[in-house]
Design an enzyme around this catalytic site. Structure first.
Site, short mmCIF file in Angstrom:
data_model
loop_
_atom_site.label_atom_id
_atom_site.label_comp_id
_atom_site.label_asym_id
_atom_site.label_seq_id
_atom_site.Cartn_x
_atom_site.Cartn_y
_atom_site.Cartn_z
CB CYS A 194 68.91 34.81 13.27
SG CYS A 194 70.46 34.43 14.12
CB CYS B 98 87.56 31.88 5.77
SG CYS B 98 87.58 32.65 4.16
FE FE Z 1 71.74 33.28 12.51
#
Ligand code: FE
Length: 144
Positions: A60, A130
């Site tokens: 996004c 991580c």
């Molecule tokens: Fe996102």
């Protein structure tokens, strides 16, 4: 400076269905981001990158991790001691694969990023985010 797209709701531009996500992402990114996959250690494009800049959500575009917080964990995955803000990432208890871990997701689009472990640098947060390279898009700082 005014932001031109301020009146638009960025959430409206996000894919709404699984099919739409599949169309928007390549196979590896789809697997990691939307099926909670994990890339193999030392194979991603960012685990060893040391450039200054910002790591964004590959799904996004949300800014998630700054290179200022990236460190060499030796794990073979990009590792950060904190997200750019608590607003950007969510943490979810994950009991899959016979382990108790904390999953890290993008808060804006709920895509899977990786996991956070309590074995990070003691001189800072003690946390190790991580994160899969496949979940990230790096944008270099403009310094020239
Ligand atoms: Fe996102």
């Amino acid at each position: 400076m005014s932001e031109q797209s301020k009146t638009e709701n960025p959430e409206q531009n996000l894919p709404k269905s699984d099919d739409e996500w599949r169309e928007n992402l390549d196979a590896e990114r789809y697997h990691v981001l939307r099926e909670k996959g994990t890339e193999r250690a030392f194979t991603g494009k960012y685990w060893d990158l040391k450039d200054d800049g910002m790591y964004h959500c590959a799904a996004c575009g949300e800014a998630l991790f700054s290179s200022d917080t990236k460190y060499d964990s030796g794990s073979g995955w990009p590792s950060f001691d904190q997200p750019v803000s608590g607003e950007s990432v969510g943490e979810i208890s994950d009991h899959s694969h016979g382990m108790i871990r904390t999953e890290v997701v993008c808060k804006k689009c709920q895509s899977h990023l990786g996991h956070v472990f309590p074995d990070g640098p003691q001189e800072t947060t003690g946390l190790r985010y991580c994160i899969n390279s496949a979940s990230l898009d790096f944008k270099k700082s403009d310094d020239d």
